[in-house]
Enzyme design. Structure first.
Site, PDB file in Angstrom:
ATOM      1  N   LYS A  44     -11.939  38.228  29.044  1.00 34.68           N
ATOM      2  CA  LYS A  44     -10.813  38.650  28.209  1.00 34.68           C
ATOM      3  C   LYS A  44     -11.303  38.989  26.803  1.00 34.68           C
ATOM      4  CE  LYS A  44      -9.812  33.814  27.005  1.00 34.68           C
ATOM      5  NZ  LYS A  44      -8.919  32.668  27.289  1.00 34.68           N
ATOM      6  N   ARG A 143       1.913  25.583  27.760  1.00 35.46           N
ATOM      7  CA  ARG A 143       1.647  26.933  27.255  1.00 35.46           C
ATOM      8  C   ARG A 143       2.140  27.976  28.248  1.00 35.46           C
ATOM      9  NH1 ARG A 143      -4.388  29.144  25.679  1.00 35.46           N
ATOM     10  NH2 ARG A 143      -4.600  29.163  27.953  1.00 35.46           N
ATOM     11  N   TYR A 265     -15.744  39.791  -6.733  1.00 35.78           N
ATOM     12  CA  TYR A 265     -14.310  39.737  -7.078  1.00 35.78           C
ATOM     13  C   TYR A 265     -13.954  38.382  -7.677  1.00 35.78           C
ATOM     14  CZ  TYR A 265     -13.230  44.088  -4.645  1.00 35.78           C
ATOM     15  OH  TYR A 265     -13.154  45.392  -4.256  1.00 35.78           O
ATOM     16  N   MET A 313     -14.643  43.165   1.378  1.00 38.86           N
ATOM     17  CA  MET A 313     -14.312  43.785   2.662  1.00 38.86           C
ATOM     18  C   MET A 313     -15.554  44.326   3.373  1.00 38.86           C
ATOM     19  SD  MET A 313     -11.856  47.029   3.546  1.00 38.86           S
ATOM     20  CE  MET A 313     -10.325  46.322   2.995  1.00 38.86           C
TER      21      MET A 313
HETATM   22  C1  LIG Z   1      -9.710  31.662  27.917  1.00 40.38           C
HETATM   23  C2  LIG Z   1      -9.420  30.959  29.174  1.00 40.38           C
HETATM   24  C3  LIG Z   1     -10.459  30.396  29.923  1.00 40.38           C
HETATM   25  C4  LIG Z   1     -11.883  30.333  29.429  1.00 40.38           C
HETATM   26  O1  LIG Z   1     -11.980  29.304  28.458  1.00 40.38           O
HETATM   27  P1  LIG Z   1     -13.367  28.908  27.781  1.00 40.38           P
HETATM   28  O2  LIG Z   1     -13.039  27.703  26.978  1.00 40.38           O
HETATM   29  O3  LIG Z   1     -13.764  30.062  26.948  1.00 40.38           O
HETATM   30  O4  LIG Z   1     -14.336  28.647  28.877  1.00 40.38           O
HETATM   31  C5  LIG Z   1     -10.159  29.853  31.164  1.00 40.38           C
HETATM   32  N1  LIG Z   1      -8.880  29.844  31.624  1.00 40.38           N
HETATM   33  C6  LIG Z   1      -7.848  30.346  30.916  1.00 40.38           C
HETATM   34  C7  LIG Z   1      -6.472  30.276  31.464  1.00 40.38           C
HETATM   35  C8  LIG Z   1      -8.077  30.898  29.654  1.00 40.38           C
HETATM   36  O5  LIG Z   1      -7.054  31.384  28.948  1.00 40.38           O
END
Ligand SMILES: *Cc1c(COP(=O)(O)O)cnc(C)c1O
Length: 382
Positions: A44, A143, A265, A313
């Site tokens: 992801k 969640r 800055y 930046m």
């Molecule tokens: C991001 C995610 C993972 C991977 O988590 P890591 O801590 O990066 O290994 C696994 N399962 C779900 C549902 C996630 O959102």
């Protein structure tokens, strides 16, 4: 003639080197560790910022067949770069209206609510096809996923399981990076009790931390992300992973300032005595945290070069007085992430986690991909 953007990468303010061999070695380490469970890979957020289109085929070649992303859009972009037997999972669920595109692409949605489950079933019924999907259970993180009463409602509808093809039941740990936390065992017990209500289905529970937390957490398929990218899965424990990322920044100017002169800055740093300074071509627009102003550092030939003043930046000013005069020149590269300054150290200095540093790095750097011990390719700026 207009040259391909790849040609211009050499002019970027920094270079990000991504070691695909290291990612593969990390994948193999996890796969060995969790066997007979299977290791997938979480790619992801563009493989945590490192380039999902480059990382995923390397993982596929190493034997990975289960690729987890968050949005259908990410899955659809990845689909053409992976062979057909790679499974793509959409963790954040089935967005309303996305059902047909998801099914057409053969992507497996993670059904996070009853409403999503019914929409997927309705499409399956309309198409007279058993469409594959995953059911997520909320085992205690609050969640995503079905609650206890929702999983009971699903279990009370056996037709759902003949109309669809539920390939996997999953849940996610809230405290996986601290294995001694009793919340992990509580979540595991809850996950298994909820999953027991459903027809027998393979289970997936562990992210990186969970994959290293023992066989009970590994279930049938593990979903490691951050550890594949070189970060230790357990907070405070020795890191068994191979580092993946090197980040270097280009020196664009040097100067010497006398005592009493301010820098950057807000002039938040005033030289207490004569200082030699170097300005580098990386700033917060490149994902370098602004809060590292006056705190963080870069490195050159094993010497720590503190950041003085604020992070701009597009640039940062370093105090290079510790180096011999003339040792550092415009055009040289200093190390921002690498052997002298691991990713985790940058994250600690910035009071954040390695995940946030990695996923913030962005696309302004020249990207160099290492594979089979050599330079596989260089991607310029898009
Ligand atoms: C991001 C995610 C993972 C991977 O988590 P890591 O801590 O990066 O290994 C696994 N399962 C779900 C549902 C996630 O959102």
């Amino acid at each position: 003639m207009v040259r391909d953007s790849d040609d211009f990468g050499a002019y970027a303010g920094g270079r990000l080197t991504i070691d695909l061999d290291a990612i593969v070695a990390n994948y193999r380490l996890v796969a060995r560790r969790v066997a007979p469970a299977i290791s997938g890979a979480v790619v992801k957020a563009d493989a945590y910022g490192l380039g999902a289109a480059r990382v995923s085929p390397a993982l596929y070649a190493a034997g990975c067949r289960h690729f987890f992303v968050v949005h259908l859009e990410e899955a659809l972009r990845l689909k053409p770069v992976l062979p057909d037997d790679a499974v793509l999972y959409v963790l954040n669920g089935l967005v309303e209206g996305a059902e047909a595109d998801c099914a057409d692409a053969g992507v497996w949605p993670v059904l996070n609510s009853l409403e999503q489950a019914w929409r997927w079933r309705d499409l399956a019924v309309a198409r007279n096809a058993r469409l594959s999907a995953v059911v997520q259970l909320d085992s205690g993180m609050s969640r995503l996923g079905l609650s206890q009463t929702e999983v009971e409602a699903l279990a009370a509808d056996p037709a759902f399981f003949s109309q669809t093809r539920i390939e996997l039941v999953m849940s996610h740990l809230a405290c996986a990076d601290t294995p001694e936390n009793p919340a992990n065992a509580a979540q595991l017990a809850r996950f298994n009790a909820m999953a027991d209500l459903l027809p027998p289905t393979p289970r997936s529970f562990a992210n990186s931390g969970g994959a290293f937390a023992g066989p009970l957490f590994q279930a049938d398929i593990v979903r490691p992300g951050i550890c594949l990218y070189g970060v230790g899965p357990i907070t405070g424990a020795p890191n068994p992973m191979t580092p993946v990322v090197t980040l270097e920044a280009r020196v664009i100017q040097l100067r010497t300032i006398p005592a009493g002169v301010g820098v950057g800055y807000g002039l938040t740093f005033t030289a207490p005595d004569a200082r030699r300074l170097a300005t580098i071509s990386v700033g917060y627009a490149d994902g370098w945290p602004r809060r590292l102003g006056g705190v963080g550092a870069a490195w050159f030939q094993g010497v720590r070069l503190p950041i003085v003043g604020r992070v701009s930046m597009d640039s940062i000013t370093l105090d290079v007085t510790a180096l011999a005069e003339g040792a550092l020149k415009a055009g040289d590269f200093v190390q921002m992430i690498g052997p002298d300054q691991p990713l985790e150290a940058v994250a600690a200095d910035a009071d954040t986690i390695a995940y946030e540093i990695l996923t913030s790095l962005g696309h302004r750097y020249q990207r160099l991909y290492l594979s089979q011990g050599g330079l596989a390719s260089s991607d310029g700026n898009p």
